[in-house]
Design a protein around this motif. Structure first.
Motif, PDB file in Angstrom:
ATOM      1  N   LYS A  65       0.614  -1.283   0.496  1.00 19.53           N
ATOM      2  CA  LYS A  65       0.193  -0.058  -0.677  1.00 19.53           C
ATOM      3  C   LYS A  65       0.922   1.085   0.043  1.00 19.53           C
ATOM      4  O   LYS A  65       1.917   1.142   1.043  1.00 19.53           O
ATOM      5  N   LEU A  66       0.500   2.360  -0.717  1.00 18.58           N
ATOM      6  CA  LEU A  66       1.316   3.367  -1.071  1.00 18.58           C
ATOM      7  C   LEU A  66       0.538   4.831   0.559  1.00 18.58           C
ATOM      8  O   LEU A  66      -0.597   5.049  -1.280  1.00 18.58           O
ATOM      9  N   THR A  67       0.773   5.159   0.623  1.00 22.61           N
ATOM     10  CA  THR A  67       0.326   6.263   1.812  1.00 22.61           C
ATOM     11  C   THR A  67       1.630   6.859   1.433  1.00 22.61           C
ATOM     12  O   THR A  67       2.386   7.325   1.713  1.00 22.61           O
ATOM     13  N   VAL A  68       0.631   8.853   1.014  1.00 18.52           N
ATOM     14  CA  VAL A  68       0.900   9.826   1.007  1.00 18.52           C
ATOM     15  C   VAL A  68       0.457  10.783   2.290  1.00 18.52           C
ATOM     16  O   VAL A  68      -0.823  10.519   2.322  1.00 18.52           O
ATOM     17  N   GLN A  69       1.107  11.534   3.037  1.00 16.11           N
ATOM     18  CA  GLN A  69       0.441  12.075   3.977  1.00 16.11           C
ATOM     19  C   GLN A  69       1.173  13.739   3.986  1.00 16.11           C
ATOM     20  O   GLN A  69       2.164  13.723   3.894  1.00 16.11           O
ATOM     21  N   THR A  70      -0.455  14.572   4.555  1.00 12.12           N
ATOM     22  CA  THR A  70      -0.085  15.626   3.932  1.00 12.12           C
ATOM     23  C   THR A  70      -0.335  16.370   4.770  1.00 12.12           C
ATOM     24  O   THR A  70      -1.679  16.163   5.495  1.00 12.12           O
ATOM     25  N   ALA A  71       0.415  18.109   5.474  1.00 15.46           N
ATOM     26  CA  ALA A  71      -0.485  18.600   6.189  1.00 15.46           C
ATOM     27  C   ALA A  71      -0.196  19.892   5.749  1.00 15.46           C
ATOM     28  O   ALA A  71       1.148  19.922   4.477  1.00 15.46           O
ATOM     29  N   TRP A  72      -0.870  21.126   5.634  1.00 17.39           N
ATOM     30  CA  TRP A  72      -0.963  22.750   5.208  1.00 17.39           C
ATOM     31  C   TRP A  72      -1.606  23.759   6.306  1.00 17.39           C
ATOM     32  O   TRP A  72      -2.229  23.524   6.570  1.00 17.39           O
ATOM     33  N   LEU A  73      -1.094  24.792   5.855  1.00 16.13           N
ATOM     34  CA  LEU A  73      -1.073  25.751   6.150  1.00 16.13           C
ATOM     35  C   LEU A  73      -1.015  26.807   5.211  1.00 16.13           C
ATOM     36  O   LEU A  73      -0.793  26.736   4.450  1.00 16.13           O
ATOM     37  N   SER A  74      -2.426  27.559   5.686  1.00 10.08           N
ATOM     38  CA  SER A  74      -2.302  28.872   4.432  1.00 10.08           C
ATOM     39  C   SER A  74      -2.831  30.720   5.116  1.00 10.08           C
ATOM     40  O   SER A  74      -3.918  30.079   6.436  1.00 10.08           O
ATOM     41  N   LYS A  75      -2.352  31.338   4.679  1.00  5.48           N
ATOM     42  CA  LYS A  75      -3.157  32.861   5.439  1.00  5.48           C
ATOM     43  C   LYS A  75      -3.363  33.207   4.237  1.00  5.48           C
ATOM     44  O   LYS A  75      -2.280  33.423   3.528  1.00  5.48           O
ATOM     45  N   SER A  76      -4.273  34.704   4.624  1.00  5.76           N
ATOM     46  CA  SER A  76      -4.393  35.426   3.825  1.00  5.76           C
ATOM     47  C   SER A  76      -4.701  36.779   4.292  1.00  5.76           C
ATOM     48  O   SER A  76      -5.334  36.407   5.536  1.00  5.76           O
ATOM     49  N   LEU A  77      -4.513  37.492   3.816  1.00 11.38           N
ATOM     50  CA  LEU A  77      -4.596  39.568   4.328  1.00 11.38           C
ATOM     51  C   LEU A  77      -4.408  40.381   3.515  1.00 11.38           C
ATOM     52  O   LEU A  77      -4.179  40.089   2.772  1.00 11.38           O
ATOM     53  N   ARG A  78      -5.875  40.972   4.056  1.00 17.69           N
ATOM     54  CA  ARG A  78      -6.311  42.088   2.615  1.00 17.69           C
ATOM     55  C   ARG A  78      -5.913  43.321   3.687  1.00 17.69           C
ATOM     56  O   ARG A  78      -6.707  43.627   4.639  1.00 17.69           O
ATOM     57  N   MET A  79      -5.838  43.626   2.756  1.00 18.82           N
ATOM     58  CA  MET A  79      -5.408  45.210   3.356  1.00 18.82           C
ATOM     59  C   MET A  79      -6.291  46.107   2.357  1.00 18.82           C
ATOM     60  O   MET A  79      -6.027  46.615   0.918  1.00 18.82           O
ATOM     61  N   LYS A  80      -7.587  46.935   2.540  1.00 18.37           N
ATOM     62  CA  LYS A  80      -8.542  47.660   1.442  1.00 18.37           C
ATOM     63  C   LYS A  80      -8.755  46.291   0.418  1.00 18.37           C
ATOM     64  O   LYS A  80      -9.055  44.994   0.117  1.00 18.37           O
ATOM     65  N   HIS A  81      -7.548  46.611  -0.612  1.00 18.49           N
ATOM     66  CA  HIS A  81      -7.525  45.921  -2.429  1.00 18.49           C
ATOM     67  C   HIS A  81      -7.019  45.198  -2.819  1.00 18.49           C
ATOM     68  O   HIS A  81      -6.706  44.870  -3.718  1.00 18.49           O
TER      69      HIS A  81
END
Length: 85
Positions: free
Chosen positions: A7-23
């Motif tokens: 069996k082939l297993t791939v473990q993945t973890a991620w982080l994401s962030k979005s910053l918004r200043m007006k446009h």
């Protein structure tokens, strides 16, 4: 092509962030991934991507114009050759 007996297993973890200043918007994502058998599939351990762009509403918010820049980073990894028959 041969089928692998294990069996082939791939473990993945991620982080994401979005910053918004007006446009002005900054999006950042980073992925950590690991496969249990690197003889079958090689993956970069760390993949990161970021976007910096302007989001301009047009025609009373009916249309949005986006333009900016993207950047990507991958840790070094060896890819197998691809030769479709």
């Amino acid at each position: 092509p041969l089928q692998i007996p294990t069996k082939l297993t791939v473990q993945t973890a991620w982080l994401s962030k979005s910053l918004r200043m007006k446009h002005l918007i900054f999006d950042f994502k980073v992925y950590f991934q690991k496969a249990n058998d690197t003889n079958i599939v090689n993956l970069p351990e760390i993949t990161a991507g970021s976007s910096l762009y302007l989001d301009l509403p047009l025609f009373k918010d009916a249309l949005h114009l986006n333009f900016g820049i993207d950047a990507y980073y991958f840790t070094p990894f060896y890819t197998f050759s691809y030769a479709p028959q």
